[in-house]
Design a protein around this motif. Structure first.
Motif, PDB file in Angstrom:
ATOM      1  N   THR A  86       0.852  -1.181   0.000  1.00 46.58           N
ATOM      2  CA  THR A  86       0.000   0.000   0.000  1.00 46.58           C
ATOM      3  C   THR A  86       0.892   1.237   0.000  1.00 46.58           C
ATOM      4  O   THR A  86       1.894   1.282   0.692  1.00 46.58           O
ATOM      5  N   GLY A  87       0.526   2.233  -0.792  1.00 40.09           N
ATOM      6  CA  GLY A  87       1.291   3.469  -0.846  1.00 40.09           C
ATOM      7  C   GLY A  87       2.299   3.525  -1.971  1.00 40.09           C
ATOM      8  O   GLY A  87       3.127   4.436  -2.017  1.00 40.09           O
ATOM      9  N   ASP A  88       2.250   2.551  -2.896  1.00 42.31           N
ATOM     10  CA  ASP A  88       3.180   2.567  -4.028  1.00 42.31           C
ATOM     11  C   ASP A  88       2.948   3.770  -4.934  1.00 42.31           C
ATOM     12  O   ASP A  88       3.881   4.264  -5.542  1.00 42.31           O
ATOM     13  N   GLY A  89       1.710   4.233  -5.039  1.00 43.71           N
ATOM     14  CA  GLY A  89       1.452   5.417  -5.835  1.00 43.71           C
ATOM     15  C   GLY A  89       0.275   5.274  -6.774  1.00 43.71           C
ATOM     16  O   GLY A  89      -0.569   4.394  -6.622  1.00 43.71           O
ATOM     17  N   LEU A  90       0.246   6.147  -7.771  1.00 44.03           N
ATOM     18  CA  LEU A  90      -0.877   6.245  -8.693  1.00 44.03           C
ATOM     19  C   LEU A  90      -0.366   6.811 -10.007  1.00 44.03           C
ATOM     20  O   LEU A  90       0.518   7.675 -10.014  1.00 44.03           O
ATOM     21  N   VAL A  91      -0.894   6.318 -11.121  1.00 44.88           N
ATOM     22  CA  VAL A  91      -0.567   6.851 -12.442  1.00 44.88           C
ATOM     23  C   VAL A  91      -1.878   7.172 -13.135  1.00 44.88           C
ATOM     24  O   VAL A  91      -2.808   6.370 -13.092  1.00 44.88           O
ATOM     25  N   TRP A  92      -1.959   8.346 -13.777  1.00 44.50           N
ATOM     26  CA  TRP A  92      -3.146   8.665 -14.558  1.00 44.50           C
ATOM     27  C   TRP A  92      -2.740   9.447 -15.799  1.00 44.50           C
ATOM     28  O   TRP A  92      -1.669  10.023 -15.855  1.00 44.50           O
ATOM     29  N   VAL A  93      -3.595   9.406 -16.793  1.00 41.83           N
ATOM     30  CA  VAL A  93      -3.306  10.013 -18.086  1.00 41.83           C
ATOM     31  C   VAL A  93      -4.405  11.013 -18.423  1.00 41.83           C
ATOM     32  O   VAL A  93      -5.591  10.712 -18.283  1.00 41.83           O
ATOM     33  N   VAL A  94      -3.988  12.190 -18.885  1.00 44.87           N
ATOM     34  CA  VAL A  94      -4.906  13.287 -19.176  1.00 44.87           C
ATOM     35  C   VAL A  94      -4.688  13.738 -20.626  1.00 44.87           C
ATOM     36  O   VAL A  94      -3.547  13.932 -21.042  1.00 44.87           O
ATOM     37  N   PRO A  95      -5.764  13.920 -21.400  1.00 48.62           N
ATOM     38  CA  PRO A  95      -5.587  14.402 -22.779  1.00 48.62           C
ATOM     39  C   PRO A  95      -5.104  15.850 -22.802  1.00 48.62           C
ATOM     40  O   PRO A  95      -5.432  16.639 -21.926  1.00 48.62           O
ATOM     41  N   ILE A  96      -4.331  16.181 -23.816  1.00 48.50           N
ATOM     42  CA  ILE A  96      -3.832  17.550 -24.006  1.00 48.50           C
ATOM     43  C   ILE A  96      -4.267  18.016 -25.391  1.00 48.50           C
ATOM     44  O   ILE A  96      -4.015  17.342 -26.390  1.00 48.50           O
ATOM     45  N   ASP A  97      -4.922  19.159 -25.443  1.00 51.40           N
ATOM     46  CA  ASP A  97      -5.356  19.720 -26.719  1.00 51.40           C
ATOM     47  C   ASP A  97      -4.210  20.356 -27.488  1.00 51.40           C
ATOM     48  O   ASP A  97      -4.161  20.294 -28.715  1.00 51.40           O
ATOM     49  N   ARG A  98      -3.297  20.974 -26.737  1.00 51.51           N
ATOM     50  CA  ARG A  98      -2.210  21.687 -27.414  1.00 51.51           C
ATOM     51  C   ARG A  98      -1.038  21.859 -26.464  1.00 51.51           C
ATOM     52  O   ARG A  98      -1.223  22.129 -25.285  1.00 51.51           O
ATOM     53  N   ALA A  99       0.150  21.716 -26.973  1.00 49.44           N
ATOM     54  CA  ALA A  99       1.370  21.971 -26.206  1.00 49.44           C
ATOM     55  C   ALA A  99       2.378  22.633 -27.137  1.00 49.44           C
ATOM     56  O   ALA A  99       2.518  22.220 -28.289  1.00 49.44           O
ATOM     57  N   VAL A 100       3.045  23.653 -26.652  1.00 51.41           N
ATOM     58  CA  VAL A 100       4.013  24.386 -27.468  1.00 51.41           C
ATOM     59  C   VAL A 100       5.284  24.560 -26.652  1.00 51.41           C
ATOM     60  O   VAL A 100       5.230  25.051 -25.520  1.00 51.41           O
ATOM     61  N   PHE A 101       6.422  24.136 -27.212  1.00 55.16           N
ATOM     62  CA  PHE A 101       7.688  24.384 -26.551  1.00 55.16           C
ATOM     63  C   PHE A 101       7.966  25.880 -26.578  1.00 55.16           C
ATOM     64  O   PHE A 101       7.747  26.547 -27.594  1.00 55.16           O
ATOM     65  N   ILE A 102       8.451  26.412 -25.470  1.00 53.14           N
ATOM     66  CA  ILE A 102       8.792  27.828 -25.392  1.00 53.14           C
ATOM     67  C   ILE A 102      10.265  27.958 -25.757  1.00 53.14           C
ATOM     68  O   ILE A 102      11.137  27.448 -25.060  1.00 53.14           O
ATOM     69  N   ASN A 103      10.524  28.603 -26.871  1.00 52.43           N
ATOM     70  CA  ASN A 103      11.896  28.848 -27.304  1.00 52.43           C
ATOM     71  C   ASN A 103      11.884  30.029 -28.269  1.00 52.43           C
ATOM     72  O   ASN A 103      10.842  30.618 -28.534  1.00 52.43           O
ATOM     73  N   LYS A 104      13.025  30.348 -28.813  1.00 56.05           N
ATOM     74  CA  LYS A 104      13.108  31.549 -29.647  1.00 56.05           C
ATOM     75  C   LYS A 104      12.280  31.440 -30.933  1.00 56.05           C
ATOM     76  O   LYS A 104      11.904  32.452 -31.501  1.00 56.05           O
ATOM     77  N   THR A 105      11.943  30.228 -31.390  1.00 55.25           N
ATOM     78  CA  THR A 105      11.142  30.105 -32.604  1.00 55.25           C
ATOM     79  C   THR A 105       9.666  30.400 -32.350  1.00 55.25           C
ATOM     80  O   THR A 105       8.922  30.635 -33.298  1.00 55.25           O
ATOM     81  N   THR A 106       9.238  30.411 -31.082  1.00 52.29           N
ATOM     82  CA  THR A 106       7.831  30.714 -30.798  1.00 52.29           C
ATOM     83  C   THR A 106       7.597  32.211 -30.632  1.00 52.29           C
ATOM     84  O   THR A 106       6.465  32.657 -30.626  1.00 52.29           O
ATOM     85  N   ILE A 107       8.653  32.990 -30.511  1.00 57.38           N
ATOM     86  CA  ILE A 107       8.508  34.431 -30.345  1.00 57.38           C
ATOM     87  C   ILE A 107       7.898  35.014 -31.616  1.00 57.38           C
ATOM     88  O   ILE A 107       8.369  34.781 -32.734  1.00 57.38           O
ATOM     89  N   GLY A 108       6.834  35.753 -31.439  1.00 57.01           N
ATOM     90  CA  GLY A 108       6.187  36.409 -32.565  1.00 57.01           C
ATOM     91  C   GLY A 108       5.202  35.513 -33.310  1.00 57.01           C
ATOM     92  O   GLY A 108       4.559  35.959 -34.240  1.00 57.01           O
ATOM     93  N   SER A 109       5.099  34.243 -32.907  1.00 58.95           N
ATOM     94  CA  SER A 109       4.129  33.375 -33.611  1.00 58.95           C
ATOM     95  C   SER A 109       2.719  33.701 -33.109  1.00 58.95           C
ATOM     96  O   SER A 109       2.535  34.098 -31.965  1.00 58.95           O
ATOM     97  N   PRO A 110       1.722  33.558 -33.959  1.00 56.81           N
ATOM     98  CA  PRO A 110       0.351  33.895 -33.558  1.00 56.81           C
ATOM     99  C   PRO A 110      -0.176  32.957 -32.480  1.00 56.81           C
ATOM    100  O   PRO A 110       0.199  31.794 -32.443  1.00 56.81           O
ATOM    101  N   GLN A 111      -1.001  33.504 -31.607  1.00 58.74           N
ATOM    102  CA  GLN A 111      -1.642  32.677 -30.571  1.00 58.74           C
ATOM    103  C   GLN A 111      -2.923  32.116 -31.132  1.00 58.74           C
ATOM    104  O   GLN A 111      -3.534  32.687 -32.002  1.00 58.74           O
ATOM    105  N   GLY A 112      -3.348  31.013 -30.585  1.00 62.57           N
ATOM    106  CA  GLY A 112      -4.589  30.459 -31.082  1.00 62.57           C
ATOM    107  C   GLY A 112      -4.765  29.149 -30.592  1.00 62.57           C
ATOM    108  O   GLY A 112      -5.191  28.275 -30.267  1.00 62.57           O
TER     109      GLY A 112
END
Length: 112
Positions: A86-112
């Motif tokens: 008992t107490g080993d833990g828990l794993v769960w999975v959640v859907p993601i609609d969108r993920a964007v890496f933050i780096n210099k190529t995202t600067i100035g890109s449109p949001q949406g």
């Protein structure tokens, strides 16, 4: 794309990190120290000091991964984290609609 979240025992983290890093295309993870408790047990705290310290240290892992990697990652987490107690833990999975890496190529890109 999915987010895999897991709560595991802290002593399992080094082995889990090694096993996940060996996985081709592993996307990386975020690790946080957390405290908590599981379902109520037979023991009930009897005073305020016991009630405030009735938590066990755990580690929370967050991984954002492509759908095709999720089952393999979850299997690896479970195989490393499981002690059978008992107490080993828990794993769960959640859907993601969108993920964007933050780096210099995202600067100035449109949001949406």
């Amino acid at each position: 794309m999915k987010e895999i979240r897991a709560i595991i025992r802290p002593n399992k983290l080094p082995k889990l990190r090694t096993v996940l890093r060996e996985m081709p295309g592993f996307p990386g993870m975020t690790v946080s120290k957390v405290e908590g408790f599981g379902a109520p047990s037979e023991h009930t705290p009897h005073n305020i000091k016991e009630e405030l310290t009735d938590y066990s240290a755990k580690v929370r892992i967050e991984i954002v991964a492509p759908d095709e990697k999720v089952d393999d990652i979850v299997r690896r987490i479970i195989s490393i984290a499981c002690t059978g107690q008992t107490g080993d833990g828990l794993v769960w999975v959640v859907p993601i609609d969108r993920a964007v890496f933050i780096n210099k190529t995202t600067i100035g890109s449109p949001q949406g």
